[in-house]
Design a protein around this motif. Sequence first.
Motif, PDB file in Angstrom:
ATOM      1  N   ALA A  28       0.594  -0.985   0.316  1.00 31.17           N
ATOM      2  CA  ALA A  28       0.004  -0.231  -0.382  1.00 31.17           C
ATOM      3  C   ALA A  28       1.256   0.840   0.137  1.00 31.17           C
ATOM      4  O   ALA A  28       0.740   1.921  -0.773  1.00 31.17           O
ATOM      5  CB  ALA A  28      -0.598  -0.052   0.949  1.00 31.17           C
ATOM      6  N   TYR A  29       1.736   1.706   0.706  1.00 33.59           N
ATOM      7  CA  TYR A  29       3.465   2.324   1.092  1.00 33.59           C
ATOM      8  C   TYR A  29       4.173   2.443  -0.617  1.00 33.59           C
ATOM      9  O   TYR A  29       3.483   4.037  -1.142  1.00 33.59           O
ATOM     10  CB  TYR A  29       4.084   2.078   1.967  1.00 33.59           C
ATOM     11  N   ALA A  30       3.993   1.429  -1.414  1.00 32.54           N
ATOM     12  CA  ALA A  30       4.645   1.511  -2.438  1.00 32.54           C
ATOM     13  C   ALA A  30       3.151   1.940  -4.063  1.00 32.54           C
ATOM     14  O   ALA A  30       3.826   3.034  -4.406  1.00 32.54           O
ATOM     15  CB  ALA A  30       5.274   0.187  -2.738  1.00 32.54           C
ATOM     16  N   LEU A  31       2.693   1.963  -3.585  1.00 28.64           N
ATOM     17  CA  LEU A  31       1.259   1.953  -4.428  1.00 28.64           C
ATOM     18  C   LEU A  31       1.301   3.408  -3.745  1.00 28.64           C
ATOM     19  O   LEU A  31       1.227   3.992  -5.359  1.00 28.64           O
ATOM     20  CB  LEU A  31      -0.306   1.440  -4.620  1.00 28.64           C
ATOM     21  N   GLY A  32       1.218   3.896  -2.859  1.00 29.87           N
ATOM     22  CA  GLY A  32       0.912   5.505  -3.169  1.00 29.87           C
ATOM     23  C   GLY A  32       2.076   6.012  -3.322  1.00 29.87           C
ATOM     24  O   GLY A  32       1.544   6.890  -3.164  1.00 29.87           O
ATOM     25  N   GLN A  33       3.413   6.221  -3.183  1.00 29.25           N
ATOM     26  CA  GLN A  33       3.908   6.739  -3.432  1.00 29.25           C
ATOM     27  C   GLN A  33       4.239   6.628  -5.479  1.00 29.25           C
ATOM     28  O   GLN A  33       4.926   7.887  -5.919  1.00 29.25           O
ATOM     29  CB  GLN A  33       5.824   5.840  -2.998  1.00 29.25           C
ATOM     30  N   VAL A  34       4.257   5.836  -5.933  1.00 31.50           N
ATOM     31  CA  VAL A  34       4.103   5.443  -7.407  1.00 31.50           C
ATOM     32  C   VAL A  34       2.833   7.168  -7.604  1.00 31.50           C
ATOM     33  O   VAL A  34       2.806   7.106  -8.294  1.00 31.50           O
ATOM     34  CB  VAL A  34       3.417   4.088  -7.427  1.00 31.50           C
ATOM     35  N   VAL A  35       1.651   6.563  -6.828  1.00 35.04           N
ATOM     36  CA  VAL A  35       0.347   6.994  -7.412  1.00 35.04           C
ATOM     37  C   VAL A  35       0.569   8.700  -7.399  1.00 35.04           C
ATOM     38  O   VAL A  35       0.093   9.333  -7.812  1.00 35.04           O
ATOM     39  CB  VAL A  35      -0.907   6.676  -6.452  1.00 35.04           C
ATOM     40  N   GLN A  36       1.474   9.238  -6.358  1.00 38.29           N
ATOM     41  CA  GLN A  36       1.473  10.851  -5.790  1.00 38.29           C
ATOM     42  C   GLN A  36       2.585  11.299  -6.877  1.00 38.29           C
ATOM     43  O   GLN A  36       2.533  12.041  -7.901  1.00 38.29           O
ATOM     44  CB  GLN A  36       2.134  11.047  -4.261  1.00 38.29           C
ATOM     45  N   GLY A  37       3.478  10.183  -7.079  1.00 36.19           N
ATOM     46  CA  GLY A  37       3.961  10.655  -8.439  1.00 36.19           C
ATOM     47  C   GLY A  37       3.991  10.443  -9.812  1.00 36.19           C
ATOM     48  O   GLY A  37       4.655  11.743  -9.656  1.00 36.19           O
ATOM     49  N   TRP A  38       2.592  10.004  -9.784  1.00 35.04           N
ATOM     50  CA  TRP A  38       2.484   9.983 -10.964  1.00 35.04           C
ATOM     51  C   TRP A  38       1.493  11.383 -11.490  1.00 35.04           C
ATOM     52  O   TRP A  38       1.427  11.904 -11.819  1.00 35.04           O
ATOM     53  CB  TRP A  38       1.403   8.705 -11.345  1.00 35.04           C
ATOM     54  N   LEU A  39       0.883  11.401  -9.636  1.00 33.99           N
ATOM     55  CA  LEU A  39       0.290  12.686 -10.050  1.00 33.99           C
ATOM     56  C   LEU A  39       0.630  14.436  -9.846  1.00 33.99           C
ATOM     57  O   LEU A  39       0.490  14.919 -10.778  1.00 33.99           O
ATOM     58  CB  LEU A  39      -0.926  12.652  -8.932  1.00 33.99           C
TER      59      LEU A  39
END
Length: 175
Positions: A28-39
Amino acid sequence: WLLFREAEKPARDVAQALWGMGGGIWAAYALGQVVQGWLRAVRYRLLLQGAGVDPLPGRGRMFGVTLARNMFVDMLPARAGELMYWALLNRGERVNHEDCASSMALSIWFDFLALVAVLGFALGVPMLDAQGRVLMLWGLAVVLAVTGVGWVALFHGPDWAVRLARHLPERTRRW
């Protein structure tokens, strides 16, 4: 390393606690970081597009620049890592330095606005329950003052710094 060094427990206990968090938390942390980076990459690209940058860096390249920027912001003190965004875009993507600076400044300004919203919510909800409306107003005033100072620093500070630098001796300016 810092986590292990600063923990008041033996390294073995810290490692066990991290391991005990489970894969779901880490995923969940890794996914959150990827989504935040993409946004954030989408936001940077929109700002560059609005500035009329041509050619506009591709989405994948912008995502890579953003992930590198995120890493350096976390590693370097006082948000000096923000300059990595500028350097990567200017040197790697050949984006004009004025466009790099303006998109970076606007992005930081949006971060300030997000902080105002988060702090307003964090301060507002408990104060409404505690009937502390006067304290809430003081908190709001502080948050708005910080945001105003940030706006002035981002949009007027560089111009003031250039004017101040013009009055410095030649040797100091070259340095």
